[in-house]
Design a protein around this motif. Structure first.
Motif, PDB file in Angstrom:
ATOM      1  N   PHE A 181       5.673 -33.203  19.545  1.00  0.00           N
ATOM      2  CA  PHE A 181       5.783 -33.976  20.785  1.00  0.00           C
ATOM      3  C   PHE A 181       7.238 -34.410  21.191  1.00  0.00           C
ATOM      4  O   PHE A 181       7.354 -35.219  21.966  1.00  0.00           O
ATOM      5  N   GLY A 182       7.872 -34.675  19.893  1.00  0.00           N
ATOM      6  CA  GLY A 182       9.276 -34.984  20.387  1.00  0.00           C
ATOM      7  C   GLY A 182       9.352 -36.437  20.703  1.00  0.00           C
ATOM      8  O   GLY A 182       8.693 -37.483  19.951  1.00  0.00           O
ATOM      9  N   PRO A 183       9.921 -36.882  21.820  1.00  0.00           N
ATOM     10  CA  PRO A 183      10.106 -38.241  22.301  1.00  0.00           C
ATOM     11  C   PRO A 183       8.657 -38.955  22.998  1.00  0.00           C
ATOM     12  O   PRO A 183       8.643 -40.076  22.870  1.00  0.00           O
ATOM     13  N   HIS A 184       7.656 -37.771  22.790  1.00  0.00           N
ATOM     14  CA  HIS A 184       6.393 -38.397  23.031  1.00  0.00           C
ATOM     15  C   HIS A 184       5.520 -38.680  22.075  1.00  0.00           C
ATOM     16  O   HIS A 184       4.387 -39.121  22.220  1.00  0.00           O
ATOM     17  N   ALA A 185       6.054 -38.739  20.846  1.00  0.00           N
ATOM     18  CA  ALA A 185       5.091 -38.610  19.470  1.00  0.00           C
ATOM     19  C   ALA A 185       4.235 -39.946  19.453  1.00  0.00           C
ATOM     20  O   ALA A 185       3.247 -40.094  19.018  1.00  0.00           O
ATOM     21  N   ASP A 186       4.833 -41.179  19.917  1.00  0.00           N
ATOM     22  CA  ASP A 186       4.101 -42.609  19.867  1.00  0.00           C
ATOM     23  C   ASP A 186       3.202 -42.473  20.783  1.00  0.00           C
ATOM     24  O   ASP A 186       2.229 -43.719  20.948  1.00  0.00           O
ATOM     25  N   ARG A 207       1.148 -34.598  32.113  1.00  0.00           N
ATOM     26  CA  ARG A 207       2.480 -34.136  31.743  1.00  0.00           C
ATOM     27  C   ARG A 207       2.011 -33.017  30.776  1.00  0.00           C
ATOM     28  O   ARG A 207       1.179 -33.108  29.842  1.00  0.00           O
ATOM     29  N   SER A 208       3.078 -32.366  30.386  1.00  0.00           N
ATOM     30  CA  SER A 208       2.909 -31.181  29.287  1.00  0.00           C
ATOM     31  C   SER A 208       4.521 -30.835  28.763  1.00  0.00           C
ATOM     32  O   SER A 208       5.446 -31.271  29.439  1.00  0.00           O
ATOM     33  N   MET A 209       4.549 -30.220  27.693  1.00  0.00           N
ATOM     34  CA  MET A 209       5.742 -29.753  27.141  1.00  0.00           C
ATOM     35  C   MET A 209       5.733 -28.100  27.201  1.00  0.00           C
ATOM     36  O   MET A 209       4.599 -27.464  27.244  1.00  0.00           O
ATOM     37  N   GLY A 210       7.150 -27.559  27.222  1.00  0.00           N
ATOM     38  CA  GLY A 210       7.066 -25.985  27.191  1.00  0.00           C
ATOM     39  C   GLY A 210       7.289 -25.536  25.806  1.00  0.00           C
ATOM     40  O   GLY A 210       7.269 -26.409  24.931  1.00  0.00           O
ATOM     41  N   ALA A 211       7.323 -24.442  25.748  1.00  0.00           N
ATOM     42  CA  ALA A 211       7.343 -23.415  24.437  1.00  0.00           C
ATOM     43  C   ALA A 211       8.733 -22.784  24.348  1.00  0.00           C
ATOM     44  O   ALA A 211       9.098 -22.212  25.482  1.00  0.00           O
ATOM     45  N   VAL A 212       9.580 -22.889  23.467  1.00  0.00           N
ATOM     46  CA  VAL A 212      10.746 -21.898  23.280  1.00  0.00           C
ATOM     47  C   VAL A 212      10.668 -21.195  21.878  1.00  0.00           C
ATOM     48  O   VAL A 212      10.716 -21.934  21.029  1.00  0.00           O
ATOM     49  N   VAL A 213      10.398 -20.028  21.915  1.00  0.00           N
ATOM     50  CA  VAL A 213      10.334 -19.252  20.495  1.00  0.00           C
ATOM     51  C   VAL A 213      11.237 -17.974  20.534  1.00  0.00           C
ATOM     52  O   VAL A 213      11.469 -17.382  21.370  1.00  0.00           O
ATOM     53  N   MET A 214      12.084 -18.034  19.589  1.00  0.00           N
ATOM     54  CA  MET A 214      12.926 -16.927  19.206  1.00  0.00           C
ATOM     55  C   MET A 214      12.214 -16.056  18.198  1.00  0.00           C
ATOM     56  O   MET A 214      12.020 -16.699  16.923  1.00  0.00           O
ATOM     57  N   THR A 215      12.049 -14.683  18.457  1.00  0.00           N
ATOM     58  CA  THR A 215      11.594 -13.988  17.327  1.00  0.00           C
ATOM     59  C   THR A 215      12.739 -12.974  16.759  1.00  0.00           C
ATOM     60  O   THR A 215      13.559 -12.680  17.741  1.00  0.00           O
ATOM     61  N   ILE A 216      12.967 -13.000  15.350  1.00  0.00           N
ATOM     62  CA  ILE A 216      14.158 -12.404  14.836  1.00  0.00           C
ATOM     63  C   ILE A 216      13.714 -11.486  13.815  1.00  0.00           C
ATOM     64  O   ILE A 216      12.788 -11.637  12.904  1.00  0.00           O
ATOM     65  N   LEU A 218       9.126 -28.332  23.655  1.00  0.00           N
ATOM     66  CA  LEU A 218      10.436 -29.254  24.042  1.00  0.00           C
ATOM     67  C   LEU A 218       9.718 -29.595  25.638  1.00  0.00           C
ATOM     68  O   LEU A 218       9.060 -28.798  26.402  1.00  0.00           O
ATOM     69  N   ASP A 219      10.550 -30.720  25.888  1.00  0.00           N
ATOM     70  CA  ASP A 219      10.284 -30.945  27.655  1.00  0.00           C
ATOM     71  C   ASP A 219      10.825 -29.823  28.234  1.00  0.00           C
ATOM     72  O   ASP A 219      12.037 -29.456  27.780  1.00  0.00           O
ATOM     73  N   ARG A 244      10.169 -17.735  26.625  1.00  0.00           N
ATOM     74  CA  ARG A 244      10.077 -19.319  27.146  1.00  0.00           C
ATOM     75  C   ARG A 244       8.971 -19.651  27.933  1.00  0.00           C
ATOM     76  O   ARG A 244       8.947 -18.799  28.826  1.00  0.00           O
ATOM     77  N   GLU A 245       8.310 -20.536  27.933  1.00  0.00           N
ATOM     78  CA  GLU A 245       7.273 -20.918  28.850  1.00  0.00           C
ATOM     79  C   GLU A 245       7.426 -22.524  29.285  1.00  0.00           C
ATOM     80  O   GLU A 245       7.417 -23.202  28.269  1.00  0.00           O
ATOM     81  N   PRO A 246       7.411 -22.994  30.278  1.00  0.00           N
ATOM     82  CA  PRO A 246       7.480 -24.248  30.897  1.00  0.00           C
ATOM     83  C   PRO A 246       6.202 -25.086  30.498  1.00  0.00           C
ATOM     84  O   PRO A 246       6.275 -26.271  30.501  1.00  0.00           O
ATOM     85  N   TYR A 247       5.072 -24.382  30.589  1.00  0.00           N
ATOM     86  CA  TYR A 247       3.722 -25.179  30.289  1.00  0.00           C
ATOM     87  C   TYR A 247       3.149 -24.622  29.252  1.00  0.00           C
ATOM     88  O   TYR A 247       2.451 -23.317  29.180  1.00  0.00           O
ATOM     89  N   ALA A 248       3.020 -25.383  28.034  1.00  0.00           N
ATOM     90  CA  ALA A 248       2.546 -24.593  26.815  1.00  0.00           C
ATOM     91  C   ALA A 248       1.617 -25.558  25.972  1.00  0.00           C
ATOM     92  O   ALA A 248       0.981 -25.612  25.120  1.00  0.00           O
ATOM     93  N   GLN A 249       1.977 -27.057  26.160  1.00  0.00           N
ATOM     94  CA  GLN A 249       1.341 -28.129  25.453  1.00  0.00           C
ATOM     95  C   GLN A 249       1.202 -29.529  25.917  1.00  0.00           C
ATOM     96  O   GLN A 249       2.234 -29.992  26.372  1.00  0.00           O
ATOM     97  N   PRO A 250      -0.032 -29.620  26.419  1.00  0.00           N
ATOM     98  CA  PRO A 250      -0.298 -30.884  27.142  1.00  0.00           C
ATOM     99  C   PRO A 250      -0.019 -32.126  26.158  1.00  0.00           C
ATOM    100  O   PRO A 250      -0.198 -32.132  25.256  1.00  0.00           O
ATOM    101  N   ILE A 251       0.322 -33.122  27.089  1.00  0.00           N
ATOM    102  CA  ILE A 251       0.817 -34.639  26.183  1.00  0.00           C
ATOM    103  C   ILE A 251      -0.551 -35.454  26.567  1.00  0.00           C
ATOM    104  O   ILE A 251      -1.077 -35.574  27.605  1.00  0.00           O
ATOM    105  N   VAL A 252      -1.052 -35.914  25.643  1.00  0.00           N
ATOM    106  CA  VAL A 252      -2.540 -36.574  25.625  1.00  0.00           C
ATOM    107  C   VAL A 252      -2.203 -37.993  25.249  1.00  0.00           C
ATOM    108  O   VAL A 252      -2.293 -38.241  24.010  1.00  0.00           O
TER     109      VAL A 252
END
Length: 448
Positions: free
Chosen positions: A163-168, A274-283, A333-334, A374-382
């Motif tokens: 959750f990055g900056p939303h961890a608390d 509010r929600s966070m997005g997902a950024v995933v690189m496959t290598i 990430l946001d 990349r997807e902007p809507y991937a993880q709700p903040i609760v």
């Protein structure tokens, strides 16, 4: 009843399956060229199986999706294994995939490992009172009951990574749900999750449902109390369809855009989810990266440029992918984070030093190919007391339903809960159909 479903992800297809089996006329609209949503895959010409855009697996305890897999005759393609999950600490990885590995973890004193184990047992096997747990943050609860050492080395990195900056802000019910519902044995499909999504799609179509791929919806218009008009775009540009009910399975922002005539206070409430997005690189690598065999490595986000390093081919054999060793570098990430703007090459350059850190023998020449999703809507903040923020599946407009990952709370988002959500919204939509039938209304009925 005639029902339109916006989105051919797992929730949308599950709802379509249940409604079509109940005799309703179903039309599914999907913006992407393939079904599956966040569980969909892509394919390199060298590979026998497609690969998920975002790392995926099932848990052995995922009963909802396993039941659906059985119903559509796909159970023979589901298998389970127990790969290694690990945490990075002090320059190396440590397996944390069982009681004994946790007791051996040197980052925390033995007495604190025992506290950690007792807390985990309490959350997983003793309490079901998530309503009480949502009244405090995960940070507060784990610091109090597991102690500062466990909090610092295990729970804080998880919360910051996720959750990055939303961890608390995140409440303890979210962490309870992760421990309560998950198993060490993980499941996968022959042919990947895309094979399952395609099988579900085929079953839905065999029941008479119409599925339009590459067909985003431009607008939803309520013509009267009982009729909605769906206006398509993409391959259905300009086409309009009258239906009795609509299920939207996308983000709060999508619902607000498609149905701006929703009451002002309801639209305002959607914006608070509010929600966070997902950024995933496959290598695709020419050699194995995690030589200890770890499938999932969680490095501290303060030291690494991503949340999770997943070597998929330490779970599924490289032979399925033309000998490639496939890794995911993923993060939540946001949506305004720079990772959503960087080019694939720019992001790869950010990640390469971290690969050398986990394997000193790594060289950039190991990289054969890479893909960025990349997807902007991937993880709700609760946050605390989040249950009161969850809107019902039926919106204030008659015949319009909304089913999204924001509504699977207290459970975490995932394909299992997408199935459960799809079945719930289908049941609610079916009850609405019964009400219409008793009133003698409905597009389908009038057509007959």
């Amino acid at each position: 009843m005639k029902v339109a479903i916006i989105g051919a992800g797992v929730a949308g297809l599950t709802a379509a399956y249940d409604l079509a089996r109940s005799g309703h006329s179903v039309i599914v609209y999907e913006a992407a060229p393939v079904a599956g949503g966040l569980a969909s895959g892509f394919r390199d010409e060298r590979w026998e199986w497609p690969l998920e855009r975002f790392y995926h697996h099932l848990f052995e305890s995922d009963t909802a999706i396993r039941a659906l897999v059985q119903e559509i005759g796909f159970a023979g393609n589901l298998f389970f294994r127990r790969p290694i999950t690990a945490q990075w600490w002090n320059g190396r990885s440590y397996a944390l995939d069982g009681v004994l590995p946790v007791l051996r973890f040197p980052a925390i004193p033995l007495i604190d490992r025992l506290r950690f184990g007792l807390a985990a047992v309490y959350l997983k096997y003793v309490t079901n009172d998530w309503q009480a747990l949502e009244k405090m943050t995960a940070a507060e609860w784990t610091l109090r009951w597991c102690g500062p050492n466990v909090y610092r080395e295990i729970w804080r990195p998880l919360l910051e990574g996720k959750f990055g900056p939303h961890a608390d802000e995140v409440n303890m019910a979210w962490l309870w749900a992760r421990l309560k519902a998950r198993s060490f044995r993980l499941g996968y499909f022959v042919g990947g999750f895309q094979a399952f999504c395609d099988a579900l799609l085929e079953r839905v179509q065999s029941l008479g449902a119409v599925v339009h791929l590459g067909a985003p919806v431009a607008a939803l218009t309520q013509l009267d109390d009982d009729v909605w008009q769906v206006t398509g775009s993409g391959v259905l540009a300009g086409a309009a369809e009258d239906v009795d009910a609509v299920i939207v399975t996308g983000s709060p922002a999508l619902l607000a855009r498609l149905a701006p005539n929703l009451p002002t206070d309801y639209l305002s409430h959607l914006r608070t989810l509010r929600s966070m997005g997902a950024v995933v690189m496959t290598i695709a690598l020419r050699q194995r990266l995690l030589t200890d065999g770890a499938y999932w490595l969680m490095p501290p986000k303060r030291e690494f440029p991503f949340l999770a390093l997943v070597e998929h081919t330490n779970f599924i054999e490289p032979a399925r992918y033309g000998g490639d060793h496939l890794i995911y570098c993923g993060d939540y990430l946001d949506p305004d984070h720079e990772y959503f703007r960087l080019t694939p090459d720019e992001l790869l350059q950010r990640f390469l030093p971290a690969l050398a850190r986990v394997n000193p023998h790594f060289e950039p020449s190991w990289v054969r190919a890479y893909w960025l999703h990349r997807e902007p809507y991937a993880q709700p903040i609760v946050p605390i007391n989040h249950a009161r923020n969850i809107p019902p599946l039926a919106t204030p407009l008659r015949g319009l339903f909304w089913a999204s990952m924001s509504q699977v709370y207290p459970w975490d988002r995932g394909t299992n809960y997408a199935v459960e959500l799809g079945r719930r919204v289908a049941a609610e939509c079916h009850r609405y159909a019964e009400m219409l039938r008793l009133r003698g209304g409905g597009v389908a009925l009038r057509a007959r």
